[in-house]
Design a protein around this motif. Sequence first.
Motif: not given
Lengths: 425, 425, 425, 425
Positions: A107-111
Amino acid sequence: MAQHTEDSIKRSVAPAIDPNILLNLYTHTRNYSLQLCQSLSEADIQAQSMSDASPLKWHLAHTSWAFETFVLKPFIADYQEFDTDYDYLFNSYYNAIGKQYPRAQRGLLTRPSYHQVLDYRLHVDQRMQSLLNQLKDDSLNKASLKPCIERILLAVNHEQQHQELMLTDIKHLFSFNPINPKLYVDNNNEVSANCEDKLIDSQQAASVCFQEGLYCIGHRDEAFHFDNEGPQHQYYLASFKLDSMLVSNADYSEFIDDGGYQNPLLWLSEAWQKINSEQIQKPLYWQKHQSTWFEFGLSGLKPLKPNAPLKHISFFEANAYANWKGKRLPTEQEWEVAARSQKPELKQMFNQLWQWTSSSYSPYPGFKPAHGAIGEYNGKFMLNQYVLRGGSVATPSGHIRPSYRNFFYADARWQYSGIRLAEDN
Amino acid sequence: MAQHTEDSIKRSVAPAIDPNILLNLYTHTRNYSLQLCQSLSEADIQAQSMSDASPLKWHLAHTSWAFETFVLKPFIADYQEFDTDYDYLFNSYYNAIGKQYPRAQRGLLTRPSYHQVLDYRLHVDQRMQSLLNQLKDDSLNKASLKPCIERILLAVNHEQQHQELMLTDIKHLFSFNPINPKLYVDNNNEVSANCEDKLIDSQQAASVCFQEGLYCIGHRDEAFHFDNEGPQHQYYLASFKLDSMLVSNADYSEFIDDGGYQNPLLWLSEAWQKINSEQIQKPLYWQKHQSTWFEFGLSGLKPLKPNAPLKHISFFEANAYANWKGKRLPTEQEWEVAARSQKPELKQMFNQLWQWTSSSYSPYPGFKPAHGAIGEYNGKFMLNQYVLRGGSVATPSGHIRPSYRNFFYADARWQYSGIRLAEDN
Amino acid sequence: MAQHTEDSIKRSVAPAIDPNILLNLYTHTRNYSLQLCQSLSEADIQAQSMSDASPLKWHLAHTSWAFETFVLKPFIADYQEFDTDYDYLFNSYYNAIGKQYPRAQRGLLTRPSYHQVLDYRLHVDQRMQSLLNQLKDDSLNKASLKPCIERILLAVNHEQQHQELMLTDIKHLFSFNPINPKLYVDNNNEVSANCEDKLIDSQQAASVCFQEGLYCIGHRDEAFHFDNEGPQHQYYLASFKLDSMLVSNADYSEFIDDGGYQNPLLWLSEAWQKINSEQIQKPLYWQKHQSTWFEFGLSGLKPLKPNAPLKHISFFEANAYANWKGKRLPTEQEWEVAARSQKPELKQMFNQLWQWTSSSYSPYPGFKPAHGAIGEYNGKFMLNQYVLRGGSVATPSGHIRPSYRNFFYADARWQYSGIRLAEDN
Amino acid sequence: MAQHTEDSIKRSVAPAIDPNILLNLYTHTRNYSLQLCQSLSEADIQAQSMSDASPLKWHLAHTSWAFETFVLKPFIADYQEFDTDYDYLFNSYYNAIGKQYPRAQRGLLTRPSYHQVLDYRLHVDQRMQSLLNQLKDDSLNKASLKPCIERILLAVNHEQQHQELMLTDIKHLFSFNPINPKLYVDNNNEVSANCEDKLIDSQQAASVCFQEGLYCIGHRDEAFHFDNEGPQHQYYLASFKLDSMLVSNADYSEFIDDGGYQNPLLWLSEAWQKINSEQIQKPLYWQKHQSTWFEFGLSGLKPLKPNAPLKHISFFEANAYANWKGKRLPTEQEWEVAARSQKPELKQMFNQLWQWTSSSYSPYPGFKPAHGAIGEYNGKFMLNQYVLRGGSVATPSGHIRPSYRNFFYADARWQYSGIRLAEDN
């Protein structure tokens, strides 16, 4: 655990298939993944509610990565990867292919952004379509195409499995939001898009009898199936009875009202610890407001329907309920024999709710892992999980067959899982 | 812990202020929060990297909630809340106002959407501007306006504090992404928007001497300040020496090369456990690639600048480094006395990096919590946290003053924190 | 945390002392440790109730190891260790001396046996007595003896500190046993051996006033003291008031009955989390049976005495109680100034209960760690702990002095800790 | 998990048995428990090394409590309990009988003392002997005695199971002690009391073939057995091969040397997480000193014997080793069929090491829980555990039979568990 979706890609047998049909299947499958995200914001498809669930954006990327890794790279000589970083970011758990980004942090991979992931899908689709068109060439040696077609079918089935997870994962995410977001807005004038509306009410269950005998278990024809559905083998069963219907919400309410969650004698030892330490007193998506039960669903919070089949239940709860009724869960072999019998009394067997069996997920006798990269980890998840059968309203219909084995940990509740009871004869 | 930003809203003294200036201040502050999100996607502002950090979308909503709760509701008779659910969703920790949505799950609130949060801000802005315009009416009794102006100033300062957290929280989030996203893209032709570019290089530090004496500590004029900066009081200090410069990256590299992280004699007992259990061997944002140090920053991954002041360091690390140098951290009173002395030798005192002091965060002598709702929890965070002074490049410049007290747990590293050493004389 | 007992050994100043007195002191101290175990079984002295507590057998061995390590080895040229394994087993936390057996597993060291530990004590005693007798030799240069005498005094004081811990640790262990074991059996015909019987009842408290001024804080004569009690230094205090009495059980019952444990406004943020996650609703050793309070003590379970001073209370609870009373805890400097004032109104200052202060444990201005092995870790525990003053009924009387600083974490409850309130003037 | 020992008491079928034989069996069993503690101190039998293990003193008391609860109370009209507190202290997990003292804290129960527990045993023994003597009375109706004899046999078998746990638990405790305590001191002139000396060396293994067929599985005569060994039922097996020997230490060393613990492809997914998070790189009791392997055993630390069968291995390790060899673990049915075949090639089948099977522990077809208190929890532990077969050198010889099913979690290593490999034919 969503891992089973990964597991399955490695174990399948591909049938002969018309290339035109395959192209249609591919196109339809890929489109449907995007369709599932249609009403969702970038934020909705970014968030991850727990380690066992993934962001929808990750599902979109990972399923594309599977085509890239298991089809395009091996079968297109000069294939150029869309982005070499993606091998690390979107590999789920294939150690042989390389390291993986930690599951709990997806969920932290916004890119890469949603936009970039859509580009990634487009890139893969273009190359896949071109490959699929080549397969139509009649001058090609059919035998030589088989490995490629097999892989494509696998990756298609893999994406379909992820589509079910996309539904269960977004539902789980939304359930944390006190304002009860809706994936589907009710629309009385149209056929509902909400798969939950396809659930058929349970009625009074009857006991259906089955004779003892040596039965044939496992996949038995040339159609697509996963490796863990075979090899076909003989299995001896004593006579048994199976309920004709799934347990309903009303049935389970009686269990609750009778103090089922407070009675240690009904629960497995681990289950008793779990429901106490996490203060579990009701099914996952039930909520009580002023002494009335409501249920959270893909169309938001609604009054609980008494006759609807009970769903989102753990193996722990299913087992405790069976004990309370003086019955038991069926084994997976019993379930399969019943499903193949096509007895007319038996209702809600397929495409309603996954039905917990008492069978620990383990390899069938004679099971051999496939050779090569894809088969390297066979059995990696064959521990401490329990088999479910039948498929759910969220399961792509092409996956429904008597031999299909789903599996989750005994405490998992976010899947569309229900209860059908069995008895000794 | 970002809690201090909440704490501060409850403890302040408002100065006389021109309503026009206040309107400008309000408008500028509100705009800047949006500006910080300009280059970010909905996904970027949704994700939450740890329990201590919040999604940027949440910051945008919470700061608006503060205006609604502490200004609009009390001072506008018929004020209609934008959405009554927001009191639960965007209350940070005010138990007197009601329950709060669990801090660690803020990243799961994909709804209200970004769009809805922007509408919320607009709603608040319109009513705030209308209120601020009314304050210009010369016929009003100035004294009667004071409580309202005081609250507006508080809420403005509160939002400014959150702006610093928005920078540290997005940096922390991006640091989990192996593709090293950039908040700011380098642009040689323009003045950099990246506050990190405002850091001034450290040079050879000199020791600056201060005499013993009874000093006056705490806020001392009518300008805005938080309650925890007062009351002003006398404090006896023995003579001491303070380094004229912040510790640089090169200085700290020597500590690492000398085995600083492996020597238990340099570390506090809790610190030693922490760096071992979490395998901490370097500052938070340093990365080693082929024996060269790089540092992750708001403009992505860059080679480490040896002369730049060391940043993102815990109290634990600061203290170990001081021990290694045979020096110590200053007390917060020593730091304040030095800052007020305006000695020209002293460099990088303000607006560079928060400087760890050896002082546990505790109330000043004679400190009294404010009466009423806003002041109810004074001191709620005055435990096990350590005071930092001076402000950082990420701190809104209006916040920079000698009395300002920031505070974090001893293991916190995601703030712009650095080291200035002291000695007994 | 029992660490403070270790810490102290490293920081002390030894006075001139008559060798005969020293021998008596040594003998008496060593005998008393054994006396504490007199009524206990091997099982009792083996068990460890939590990581912060140690088995009594371990205390017996560790205090002997301290004499061996800090006196016998350095001052007897050809000293033969009793067992070289003991350096690992009974070193508490001196990294410079070597690795340590994990603290939390001390209860698993069933070997060496009790018998072997007694042999170890005998071995050390014989060599220590021989050394102490040599010190009586008048022909020796007094100055040259000083380092040795200093170390002996230190190790004696160290063992005395462990004697208090032996009492609190066995009490803590017994409290886990539903059959409420007794260390001391009541005997009406004899003077009680139970130190808890020495507690003096609290009466109505008066407020005692103290003037502002620059006070002298810290140890000030030649008598034995630990390093952390100095250096003596000036400290400015505003005027304040201190309660003449300790808070009683009846006082605290009112707090409970008023919902003190349910009111978040009274508690520090960390405290509120702690009492909720661990469901703390009463002092550590209180038990309610049929709506009557009982208290577990060294003589078993007894009805709670309303007028007895409240004991076994955490800093968290002390602080919440003070908030509820609209008062506060004193700083350690205020406490020391009051204690030195010898005002007759002030009761229960010494040797009753350790009194929580609001002061975080930190080094005094000008504090310098001792040189050499013993002083290497000064300040290792000066973080996140809070200072208690006054000594308890379990504290060896030789340790009672105005400058003595005890320190524990804010949630610690198993020590003999109580509450005395202060106010601003 | 030692729970299986409890489980078993509830499910058994008692054979006709001569009362004199029963008295002998009782007396011998009870004496042997005390004999196991002969060389141990009170401290040794008090300590608890982990939650899954119990103090030996607790085993001594609990087994007596079982006779009291399941024999004396139901069958002696006016039976007076030794101490009513013991129902809480020494009930392992029978919720129907009442609450239980927390398992993980059994080591804190220093009271009742060893002496009191011995008195407890004596009290129980006297009443049991008196009861057993009454049973010899020829005038009694044999049929009416059956329930009582059944219970006595159960409780005797229960105590025998605990005797194996006493050995594994004390070994586990001693393994935490760096001075490597010995339960048995070597004595070359006497027959060794150390059961570990009874292990027979492994030799080159041969593959033994078994035909496909419908086999009869489960207990099949009137002799004593536990309920989970039945009901007898038919089971279809495909043909398979079983190794004639257990895997040896030398075999497993090759696996280690080949990087077995570093190769993710060999391990189940959960196993890989476990060995990484706990840094497992070797069997539980192996230690490497200067590149030589040693093994900790009941006679202390000894050089590893290459030809001895590998022991104290988890299911995880057994499964990884099988993968490395290109073989697999047998199912429990395969093992039982082989054991019943009495083929002479098959060595080390019984009373050497428990042999992990690939079978999840689950009820046999037609299994029905017994009625009444004793049978109430049937199946409580039938989840996530794996079956072991064959018995170990620590297993009382009366327990050795082809149908006996032991079961533990897949990560358990402190039992005498080993590996025998199987293959498809």
